[in-house]
Design a protein around this motif. Structure first.
Motif, short mmCIF file in Angstrom:
data_model
loop_
_atom_site.label_atom_id
_atom_site.label_comp_id
_atom_site.label_asym_id
_atom_site.label_seq_id
_atom_site.Cartn_x
_atom_site.Cartn_y
_atom_site.Cartn_z
N VAL A 35 0.85 -1.19 0.00
CA VAL A 35 0.00 0.00 0.00
C VAL A 35 0.88 1.24 0.00
N CYS A 36 0.70 2.07 -1.01
CA CYS A 36 1.41 3.34 -1.08
C CYS A 36 0.42 4.46 -0.83
N GLY A 37 0.62 5.19 0.25
CA GLY A 37 -0.21 6.35 0.52
C GLY A 37 0.36 7.55 -0.19
N ASP A 38 -0.33 8.01 -1.23
CA ASP A 38 0.16 9.15 -2.01
C ASP A 38 -0.25 10.44 -1.33
N VAL A 39 0.73 11.09 -0.72
CA VAL A 39 0.50 12.39 -0.08
C VAL A 39 1.26 13.49 -0.81
N GLY A 40 1.48 13.25 -2.11
CA GLY A 40 2.13 14.27 -2.93
C GLY A 40 3.58 13.97 -3.23
N GLN A 41 3.93 12.69 -3.39
CA GLN A 41 5.32 12.33 -3.70
C GLN A 41 5.71 12.64 -5.13
N GLY A 42 4.74 12.95 -5.98
CA GLY A 42 5.04 13.26 -7.36
C GLY A 42 5.41 12.02 -8.16
N LYS A 43 6.49 12.11 -8.91
CA LYS A 43 6.90 11.04 -9.81
C LYS A 43 7.41 9.80 -9.08
N GLU A 44 7.56 9.89 -7.75
CA GLU A 44 8.05 8.73 -6.99
C GLU A 44 7.08 7.55 -7.07
N LEU A 65 -4.13 10.37 -1.10
CA LEU A 65 -4.50 10.94 0.20
C LEU A 65 -4.09 12.41 0.31
N THR A 66 -3.74 13.02 -0.82
CA THR A 66 -3.14 14.35 -0.79
C THR A 66 -4.06 15.40 -0.18
N GLU A 67 -5.29 15.47 -0.65
CA GLU A 67 -6.20 16.49 -0.12
C GLU A 67 -6.56 16.19 1.34
N GLU A 68 -6.75 14.93 1.66
CA GLU A 68 -7.01 14.55 3.05
C GLU A 68 -5.83 14.96 3.95
N MET A 172 20.55 2.77 -7.52
CA MET A 172 20.74 3.79 -6.49
C MET A 172 22.10 4.43 -6.72
N LYS A 173 22.11 5.77 -6.91
CA LYS A 173 23.36 6.47 -7.12
C LYS A 173 24.14 6.55 -5.82
N ALA A 174 25.41 6.19 -5.87
CA ALA A 174 26.21 6.16 -4.64
C ALA A 174 26.37 7.53 -4.02
N ASP A 175 26.42 8.59 -4.84
CA ASP A 175 26.65 9.93 -4.30
C ASP A 175 25.35 10.66 -4.01
N ASP A 176 24.22 9.98 -4.18
CA ASP A 176 22.95 10.64 -3.95
C ASP A 176 22.02 9.76 -3.12
N SER A 177 22.61 8.98 -2.23
CA SER A 177 21.81 8.04 -1.45
C SER A 177 21.37 8.64 -0.12
N TYR A 178 20.91 9.90 -0.18
CA TYR A 178 20.32 10.50 1.01
C TYR A 178 19.05 9.74 1.36
N SER A 179 18.74 9.71 2.64
CA SER A 179 17.44 9.21 3.06
C SER A 179 16.47 10.37 2.94
N ARG A 180 15.48 10.22 2.07
CA ARG A 180 14.57 11.33 1.79
C ARG A 180 13.13 10.93 2.06
N ASP A 181 12.34 11.92 2.45
CA ASP A 181 10.90 11.73 2.54
C ASP A 181 10.26 12.93 1.87
N ARG A 182 9.41 12.65 0.89
CA ARG A 182 8.79 13.72 0.11
C ARG A 182 7.28 13.62 0.16
N ASN A 183 6.65 14.75 0.34
CA ASN A 183 5.21 14.87 0.14
C ASN A 183 4.93 16.29 -0.33
N LEU A 184 3.66 16.64 -0.47
CA LEU A 184 3.34 17.95 -1.03
C LEU A 184 3.73 19.09 -0.10
N TRP A 185 3.92 18.78 1.19
CA TRP A 185 4.26 19.81 2.17
C TRP A 185 5.76 20.06 2.23
N HIS A 186 6.56 18.99 2.11
CA HIS A 186 8.00 19.18 2.32
C HIS A 186 8.82 18.09 1.64
#
Length: 407
Positions: A35-44, A65-68, A172-186
């Motif tokens: 289950v993927c809760g889409d809260v504005g991840q975009g192309k992810e 779930l973006t508007e919710e 996974m790019k070795a120089d860009d393996s940040y742990s990221r969390d994306r949604n419409l807010w941040h």
């Protein structure tokens, strides 16, 4: 016999990609429902279904779930001015209960006996996911692989080796393996050079929602935000829906270098962690809301809001969203925001948000009283009696101390 079902909070990232085949190995080839809760991840979310099914999931839900997320989580936090440790605008904290609530609903619909998540034993998300499950469906079991003895992967390299062993491709790019969390807010960034607080973030390399203040335009941009009862409703005079408004403000704030935060915060589990957050549109909303409160709220309400806001923020950060206290505080802030209606104009310039005026039909500012020119509603002589009474306890104490010193 039908296989037992496990619902997995699925992002398609490295952890949850590994977890699907791992669950099937260790839980009797259970049916894994991603289950993927889409809260504005975009192309992810692109290509998620193919990836989930290829790694062993029986199906994938992608729930919009973006508007919710905006209406049920972000707006209550704006009304409460909820900012963790004066910096973090709670982007991940607000989203997790909304996602976890949908996980519970799907688990019940599917007849699953457990919910699984990929949060580590060090992070906040394990707390947020699990407290929501406990609050809404205490009968469901929780599987947290990172905390189990049977989970023998302790690094991303271990996880990549596991996938390679099982013939599962993952880029996974070795120089860009940040742990990221994306949604419409941040968008949050952790890991790599950010793990040393002595290192200055390389914003040119890190930022994705906007530019650094140095790269922002040399000309200020003005934006006006209208509120009704503490909720933003229009940008530059144009009424917009929640998703459209936040999307637009992200674009405006992003191009002006607004909303970039570097913080070493206190996690729920006790350790400190360092991260960089991008919250361009959210920073504009928070700033405008606060400016309108300055205009519309009386002194005692504004003072109590500071106390209530701190408690509300702690509850949201630690995942205690579905609790009586959080719900009661939200009810209070709903009431306190009834007069937070009006328009706020802001100047955005190289990462800064600068007030450029505010108006409200509920404004408590009275020019006749506040002006240096004496108005009809205020008599300077009235201050004599007020000061005498207001300072009476101080005067009495000083007289007592003088008598003691004479003895």
């Amino acid at each position: 016999m039908a296989k037992e079902k496990i619902v997995l909070a699925y992002s398609g990232g490295l952890d949850t990609t590994v977890i699907i085949p791992w669950l099937k190995e260790h839980y009797n080839d259970a049916e894994i429902i991603a289950v993927c809760g889409d809260v504005g991840q975009g192309k992810e979310t692109d290509g998620l279904e193919e990836r989930a099914l290829a790694t062993g999931a029986s199906k994938l839900y992608i729930e919009n779930l973006t508007e919710e997320f905006i209406v049920d989580a972000i707006y209550p936090c704006i009304k409460a001015n909820a900012v963790y440790e004066h910096k973090y605008l709670l982007g991940t904290s607000m989203a997790r209960p909304i996602i976890a609530k949908r996980l519970v609903e799907i688990a019940k619909e599917e007849g699953a006996y457990a919910i699984c998540h990929g949060a580590t034993g060090k992070g906040n998300d394990q707390v947020r996911f699990e407290l929501t499950v406990k609050a809404l469906a205490p009968e469901l079991q929780i599987i947290a692989p990172w905390r189990l003895d049977t989970w023998d992967m302790q690094s991303r390299e271990d996880e990549m080796a596991y996938l390679e062993k099982h013939g599962i491709p993952f880029e996974m790019k070795a120089d860009d393996s940040y742990s990221r969390d994306r949604n419409l807010w941040h968008l949050s960034h952790e890991g790599l050079e950010l793990e040393d607080p002595a290192n200055e973030p390389n914003f040119k390399h890190i930022l994705q929602l906007g530019v650094s203040p140095e790269e922002a335009p040399d000309t200020p941009e003005y934006v006006t935000l209208d509120f009704e009862a503490g909720v933003p409703v229009a940008v530059n005079g144009e009424k917009l829906g929640p998703v459209e408004m936040l999307t637009l403000l992200n674009e405006i704030g992003g191009r002006n270098g607004v909303g970039i935060t570097d913080i070493c915060e206190n996690r729920v589990v006790g350790m400190k962690s360092r991260g960089v957050y991008e919250t361009p549109g959210g920073s504009i909303m928070y700033y405008a809301h606060r400016e309108l409160e300055y205009l519309c709220l009386d002194k005692k309400t504004q003072s109590f809001n500071e106390i209530a806001s701190n408690m509300f923020t702690e509850l949201v950060y630690s995942g205690e969203w579905y609790t009586p206290l959080r719900e009661s505080l939200s009810a209070y802030f709903d009431d306190a925001n009834k007069t937070v209606t009006g328009s706020v104009k802001m100047k955005l310039y190289k990462g800064n948000i600068i007030s450029a005026g505010a108006t409200s039909p509920y404004s408590l500012y009275n020019e006749s009283m506040a002006s240096f020119t004496t108005g009809e509603l205020y008599n300077h002589k009235d201050a004599d009696g007020f000061i005498n009474l207001f300072g009476l306890s101080m005067k009495v104490r000083a007289m007592m101390m003088q008598n003691v010193d004479k003895q």
